[in-house]
Design an enzyme around this catalytic site. Structure first.
Site, PDB file in Angstrom:
ATOM      1  N   SER A 237     -15.695 -15.620 -74.956  1.00 52.41           N
ATOM      2  CA  SER A 237     -15.957 -15.033 -73.706  1.00 52.41           C
ATOM      3  C   SER A 237     -17.096 -15.626 -73.004  1.00 52.41           C
ATOM      4  O   SER A 237     -17.310 -16.934 -73.552  1.00 52.41           O
ATOM      5  CB  SER A 237     -16.639 -13.482 -73.847  1.00 52.41           C
ATOM      6  OG  SER A 237     -17.956 -13.666 -74.521  1.00 52.41           O
ATOM      7  N   LYS A 238     -17.509 -15.237 -71.823  1.00 49.13           N
ATOM      8  CA  LYS A 238     -18.534 -15.971 -70.917  1.00 49.13           C
ATOM      9  C   LYS A 238     -19.567 -16.707 -71.896  1.00 49.13           C
ATOM     10  O   LYS A 238     -20.358 -17.482 -71.418  1.00 49.13           O
ATOM     11  CB  LYS A 238     -18.575 -15.198 -69.722  1.00 49.13           C
ATOM     12  CG  LYS A 238     -17.438 -14.994 -68.671  1.00 49.13           C
ATOM     13  CD  LYS A 238     -18.228 -14.192 -67.451  1.00 49.13           C
ATOM     14  CE  LYS A 238     -16.956 -14.184 -66.404  1.00 49.13           C
ATOM     15  NZ  LYS A 238     -17.416 -13.512 -65.203  1.00 49.13           N
ATOM     16  N   ARG A 239     -19.959 -15.654 -72.609  1.00 49.80           N
ATOM     17  CA  ARG A 239     -21.302 -16.002 -73.321  1.00 49.80           C
ATOM     18  C   ARG A 239     -21.224 -17.238 -74.208  1.00 49.80           C
ATOM     19  O   ARG A 239     -22.453 -17.710 -74.481  1.00 49.80           O
ATOM     20  CB  ARG A 239     -21.753 -14.810 -74.267  1.00 49.80           C
ATOM     21  CG  ARG A 239     -20.705 -14.449 -75.328  1.00 49.80           C
ATOM     22  CD  ARG A 239     -21.497 -13.437 -76.387  1.00 49.80           C
ATOM     23  NE  ARG A 239     -20.724 -13.138 -77.513  1.00 49.80           N
ATOM     24  CZ  ARG A 239     -19.343 -12.458 -77.432  1.00 49.80           C
ATOM     25  NH1 ARG A 239     -19.312 -11.740 -76.399  1.00 49.80           N
ATOM     26  NH2 ARG A 239     -18.729 -12.129 -78.685  1.00 49.80           N
ATOM     27  N   HIS A 240     -20.007 -17.614 -74.369  1.00 52.95           N
ATOM     28  CA  HIS A 240     -19.839 -19.024 -74.920  1.00 52.95           C
ATOM     29  C   HIS A 240     -19.699 -20.182 -74.288  1.00 52.95           C
ATOM     30  O   HIS A 240     -19.585 -21.176 -74.868  1.00 52.95           O
ATOM     31  CB  HIS A 240     -18.493 -18.872 -75.892  1.00 52.95           C
ATOM     32  CG  HIS A 240     -18.561 -17.730 -76.943  1.00 52.95           C
ATOM     33  ND1 HIS A 240     -17.881 -16.569 -76.796  1.00 52.95           N
ATOM     34  CD2 HIS A 240     -19.342 -17.605 -78.190  1.00 52.95           C
ATOM     35  CE1 HIS A 240     -18.098 -15.832 -78.063  1.00 52.95           C
ATOM     36  NE2 HIS A 240     -18.882 -16.373 -78.760  1.00 52.95           N
ATOM     37  N   GLY A 241     -20.071 -19.962 -73.293  1.00 55.27           N
ATOM     38  CA  GLY A 241     -19.943 -21.065 -72.164  1.00 55.27           C
ATOM     39  C   GLY A 241     -19.054 -21.056 -71.305  1.00 55.27           C
ATOM     40  O   GLY A 241     -18.359 -20.252 -70.720  1.00 55.27           O
TER      41      GLY A 241
END
Length: 468
Positions: A237-241
């Site tokens: 998801s977005k939290r992984h970059g």
């Protein structure tokens, strides 16, 4: 039989990494078998679908080079066809109207969960006559007995009991069709015979196969690709970059590097790590796709990108580098030595953004020196060697790497100093910073007039430093 695959994203956001991998696998499978690849935009969710998202998907596909043979087809252009199919299912006894209230359905779900049962519609309206004039949905009448067997090209045989599948809604109260209906009609009408998609769709597959059978159509062959996880083991998801395809474009990745990384994300061919596009097409096979989830590693992708920058044709790198140079106001067409700069920098950069940033001094003059480098190298003791180099450069009539090398060597011999005493101050003087390729090559690519002007600027800097 001509293999026909499709990529069918919903335009509710950017083209993400998982979607890009699905598109790649579908594209590769079609290309390997001499088939056709279709692009379909599933835009029936009118509230969330946007023109910007459609453009982001098309832009991402173009950048990656995943050209499609047909499409893009838009589901919003096909509502009349969906209504026609819904009417056919109603007339053939394979669908029915349902006027169950929201409150009843919520109570049913609560009771089933309390009894530790799988929540599903109980068929309340299955054999009732519901007035077409009152608010209602239309449900598909799923078979009550038997099973549906999915011969998945990745997961193998997966069986579903029909009594575990409920009567899903195929048309909402406002008459708009639902996903499971539209995808079936589209795959049928577009002659899609191989569906490659994420395994989050696996539970939809038996329902869709039952609808196809009710329409007298042959279901396609399915292949469900396992999900992609972040390095923390959670769904990507977005939290992984960066998870948007075009974000990787903006961060200076070559499209081939991203494709190479994506194809290896769940698929392998021996120990080979780097594949050309032709090799991907030749060697790709769905039977070699892992059944388990894959882990996305930004470091591995960055390493691959660096390999591609090192090995790709300089013209190809230039084509993709131009956009990054343009962000700094540099028009590459005005610089004849762009290819030579790329050759000088390709072993030093992991991304095209890094290459562009570290190459600015080749194309643009600067008004200040990098503070740390200047404090260390542009000291009063550097004035003598820089003056000597300045005089030597002014004497060069044929500006070449050889002539520059000879001039610097003569200065070192004349002053009886080691090359570092000349090279490091000279590098900061003509580059404005402490990092560059070989100083002789760098000076050559910057040009005689600019080198002379920048050395004079460095000498002025040293003079002011002495006075302060």
């Amino acid at each position: 039989m001509t293999i026909r695959t499709r990529f069918a994203p919903s335009p509710t956001g950017y083209l993400h990494i998982g979607g890009a991998r699905t598109a790649l696998f579908s594209w590769l499978y079609a290309r390997k078998h001499g088939g056709q690849f279709v692009l379909r935009i599933e835009d029936t969710d009118r509230e969330r679908s946007t023109e910007a998202s459609v453009n982001a998907i098309l832009e991402g596909m173009t950048w990656m080079g995943l050209e499609y043979d047909e499409g893009p087809f838009y589901q919003t252009d096909r509502f009349d066809r969906y209504k026609e199919i819904i009417q056919t299912l109603m007339e053939n006894g394979h669908a029915y109207r349902c006027n169950c209230s929201k409150e009843r359905l919520e109570k049913l779900r609560e009771d089933q969960m309390a009894a530790k049962q799988k929540p599903r519609y109980d068929g309340c309206c299955r054999n009732k006559t519901v007035n077409a004039e009152e608010p209602h949905v239309i449900r598909f009448k799923n078979p009550l007995e038997g099973s549906v067997v999915v011969n998945d090209l990745i997961r193998g045989k997966v069986a579903f009991q029909n009594n575990e599948l409920d009567d899903l809604i195929i048309a909402r109260t406002d008459g708009t069709p639902t996903y499971n209906l539209t995808v079936v009609v589209d795959d049928m009408d577009m002659d899609i015979n191989h569906v490659i998609r994420g395994d989050d769709h696996l539970n939809n597959t038996p329902r869709q196969m039952n609808i196809l059978k009710a329409l007298g159509a042959e279901p396609p062959v399915y292949a469900h690709v396992p999900m992609i996880l972040g390095e923390d083991g959670k769904r990507l998801s977005k939290r992984h970059g960066a998870v948007s395809v075009m974000q990787y474009h903006d961060e200076g990745y070559l499209p081939e590097a991203l494709l190479n990384y994506l194809v290896r994300l769940g698929w392998s061919h021996g120990d080979q790590e780097i594949f050309s596009i032709d090799e991907m097409i030749e060697k790709f096979d769905l039977s070699d796709v892992n059944k388990s989830a894959s882990t996305f590693s930004p470091d591995k992708l960055l390493w691959l990108n660096q390999q591609y920058i090192k090995e790709s044709k300089v013209e190809h790198i230039a084509h993709h580098l131009n956009v990054h140079l343009g962000k700094y106001g540099i028009d590459p067409a005005q610089h004849e030595n762009l290819h030579e700069v790329i050759e000088a920098q390709r072993d030093r950069a992991k991304t095209l953004v890094e290459m562009a940033e570290s190459s600015l001094f080749f194309f643009k003059d600067f008004s200040e020196f990098e503070e740390t480098a200047a404090k260390k190298q542009l000291r009063p003791v550097a004035a003598k060697p820089l003056n000597a180099v300045l005089a030597a450069f002014e004497q060069i009539t044929d500006w070449s790497v050889e002539a520059i090398t000879d001039a610097i060597n003569q200065v070192a011999e004349q002053l009886d100093v080691k090359m570092g005493k000349i090279g490091m101050p000279l590098r900061v003087a003509i580059c404005g910073q402490g990092n560059s390729p070989d100083i002789k090559l760098t000076a050559y690519l910057i040009g005689k007039d600019k080198c002379i002007a920048r050395i004079k600027m460095a000498l002025e800097y040293i003079a002011k430093r002495e006075q302060s």
